[in-house]
Design a protein around this motif. Structure first.
Motif, mmCIF file in Angstrom:
data_model
loop_
_atom_site.group_PDB
_atom_site.id
_atom_site.type_symbol
_atom_site.label_atom_id
_atom_site.label_comp_id
_atom_site.label_asym_id
_atom_site.label_seq_id
_atom_site.Cartn_x
_atom_site.Cartn_y
_atom_site.Cartn_z
ATOM 1 N N ILE A 33 -1.559 -3.710 -2.538
ATOM 2 C CA ILE A 33 -0.666 -3.818 -3.044
ATOM 3 C C ILE A 33 -0.285 -3.925 -4.312
ATOM 4 N N PRO A 34 -0.596 -4.857 -4.625
ATOM 5 C CA PRO A 34 -0.765 -5.796 -6.672
ATOM 6 C C PRO A 34 -2.109 -4.496 -7.391
ATOM 7 N N LEU A 35 -2.495 -4.367 -6.184
ATOM 8 C CA LEU A 35 -3.794 -4.380 -7.430
ATOM 9 C C LEU A 35 -3.746 -2.314 -7.622
ATOM 10 N N VAL A 36 -2.826 -1.704 -6.709
ATOM 11 C CA VAL A 36 -3.332 -0.384 -6.600
ATOM 12 C C VAL A 36 -1.608 -0.386 -7.994
ATOM 13 N N SER A 37 -0.793 -0.993 -7.742
ATOM 14 C CA SER A 37 0.456 -0.553 -8.724
ATOM 15 C C SER A 37 0.179 -1.293 -10.189
ATOM 16 N N VAL A 87 4.084 5.829 -14.437
ATOM 17 C CA VAL A 87 4.658 7.199 -14.120
ATOM 18 C C VAL A 87 2.967 6.405 -12.866
ATOM 19 N N GLY A 88 2.240 6.190 -13.507
ATOM 20 C CA GLY A 88 0.733 5.695 -12.225
ATOM 21 C C GLY A 88 0.952 4.796 -11.427
ATOM 22 N N GLY A 89 2.148 4.408 -11.681
ATOM 23 C CA GLY A 89 2.186 2.839 -10.112
ATOM 24 C C GLY A 89 2.639 3.092 -9.620
ATOM 25 N N MET A 90 3.725 4.552 -10.005
ATOM 26 C CA MET A 90 4.435 4.736 -8.500
ATOM 27 C C MET A 90 3.652 5.583 -7.656
ATOM 28 N N VAL A 91 3.006 6.717 -8.365
ATOM 29 C CA VAL A 91 2.067 8.001 -7.551
ATOM 30 C C VAL A 91 0.733 6.864 -7.108
ATOM 31 N N GLY A 136 5.929 -0.020 -6.781
ATOM 32 C CA GLY A 136 5.315 0.687 -7.386
ATOM 33 C C GLY A 136 5.483 0.368 -9.167
ATOM 34 N N PHE A 137 6.638 0.669 -9.253
ATOM 35 C CA PHE A 137 7.212 0.294 -10.376
ATOM 36 C C PHE A 137 7.047 -1.119 -10.963
ATOM 37 N N VAL A 138 7.342 -1.359 -10.211
ATOM 38 C CA VAL A 138 7.898 -3.089 -10.424
ATOM 39 C C VAL A 138 6.502 -3.510 -10.581
ATOM 40 N N GLY A 139 5.498 -3.394 -9.886
ATOM 41 C CA GLY A 139 4.354 -3.625 -10.259
ATOM 42 C C GLY A 139 3.458 -3.378 -11.812
ATOM 43 N N ALA A 140 4.243 -2.426 -11.665
ATOM 44 C CA ALA A 140 3.882 -1.762 -13.296
ATOM 45 C C ALA A 140 4.263 -2.257 -14.222
ATOM 46 N N VAL A 141 5.329 -2.638 -14.193
ATOM 47 C CA VAL A 141 6.094 -3.118 -15.344
ATOM 48 C C VAL A 141 5.623 -4.727 -15.533
ATOM 49 N N MET A 142 4.963 -5.204 -14.092
ATOM 50 C CA MET A 142 5.171 -6.221 -14.416
ATOM 51 C C MET A 142 3.697 -6.185 -15.307
ATOM 52 N N GLY A 143 2.732 -5.749 -14.451
ATOM 53 C CA GLY A 143 1.150 -5.148 -14.706
ATOM 54 C C GLY A 143 1.321 -5.029 -16.625
#
Length: 279
Positions: free
Chosen positions: A147-151, A189-193, A219-226
């Protein structure tokens, strides 16, 4: 770009192979290895004059940190092995400060920035990446660990292409001149998709339906934190006057250049997965 794509084509399947198909201890070994390399990169950037002499202590600390995390979960929780690892980790932290006292006034003395670099590379980064180990040890951990890798990685990819296509407004020009606000939004958007696609693949592999709302949120949180992790480690690079942390991965830089987003995304993902009912 060709090198970047080639490394991804080779590296991503290898990473998935270890995380998803090997035993959970293999994930701990992989994370420990990444942390050892990360120690060398971070010490070389933040404490270049002391790195050659002291990075080994930081690397040892990072390995014990990762395996303390590993032995604190699953069937090992509360066991004698967990207690021994915890005491050994505490002893290594004490050794780090004893070394600082012993080296004071000498050519290889450890001042506060050096100690801070050792603490970040030997404790903070391994504890963060150690959340991949925690995820791997959960039920259905062979899938949840991704999950964290994908997001984070989907966010990185879509931010790159979104910035190239639509980027006009700089996001943080002094920290990362090429990043744009449009690219950052594309990354979200990429993290959520990415997590929606992950949900489909997860169901096909396990026949377990993950909650779509939580998947989008992760996906959203992972993208923000990423993205925050990417900018934070870029800030350190700017302060240290370097372009990349290393050259291990052609087109990507070093381990920290590639996994900076995961370092921030993994702990938050683990906390949310532990607290939420995903299926």
């Amino acid at each position: 770009m060709k090198q970047r794509i080639l490394v991804a084509v080779i590296g991503v399947p290898a990473l998935i192979g270890v995380l998803c198909f090997a035993p959970d201890w293999a994930t701990a070994v992989l994370v420990a290895a990444l942390c050892v390399i990360g120690c060398h990169e971070f010490m070389g950037a933040a404490a270049p004059e002391k790195a050659a002499h002291w990075w080994g202590l930081a690397a040892t600390l990072s390995v014990f940190t990762v395996f303390t995390v590993y032995f604190s979960g699953g069937a090992f929780a509360g066991s004698t092995v967990q207690k021994i690892m915890t005491w050994l980790l505490a002893a290594l932290i004490v050794v780090m400060f004893i070394a600082a006292v012993q080296a004071y006034g000498k050519d290889d003395e450890l001042d506060f920035p050096d100690i801070s670099a050792m603490a970040v590379s030997g404790l903070v980064i391994p504890l963060a990446l150690g959340c991949l180990v925690r995820l791997r040890m959960l039920e259905y951990g062979a899938g949840l660990v991704l999950i964290p890798l994908v997001s984070a990685f989907m966010s990185d990819s879509l931010a790159l292409f979104g910035g190239m296509l639509f980027g006009k407004t700089k996001l943080a020009p002094r920290v990362s001149p090429k990043k744009t606000r449009e690219g950052a939004v594309s990354g979200l958007v990429g993290g959520m998709v990415g997590m929606i696609l992950f949900r489909i693949v997860f169901f096909l592999c396990t026949e377990v339906q993950l909650h779509i709302g939580w998947c989008v949120a992760l996906g959203f949180v992972g993208a923000v934190m990423g993205q925050l992790g990417d900018l934070s480690f870029s800030c350190v690079k700017r302060q240290c006057g370097i372009k990349d942390y290393g050259r291990l991965l052609p087109g990507h830089g070093g381990v920290l250049d590639r996994f900076d987003s995961v370092i921030f995304a993994a702990p938050v993902t683990w906390m949310l997965v532990s607290a939420a009912t995903l299926y």
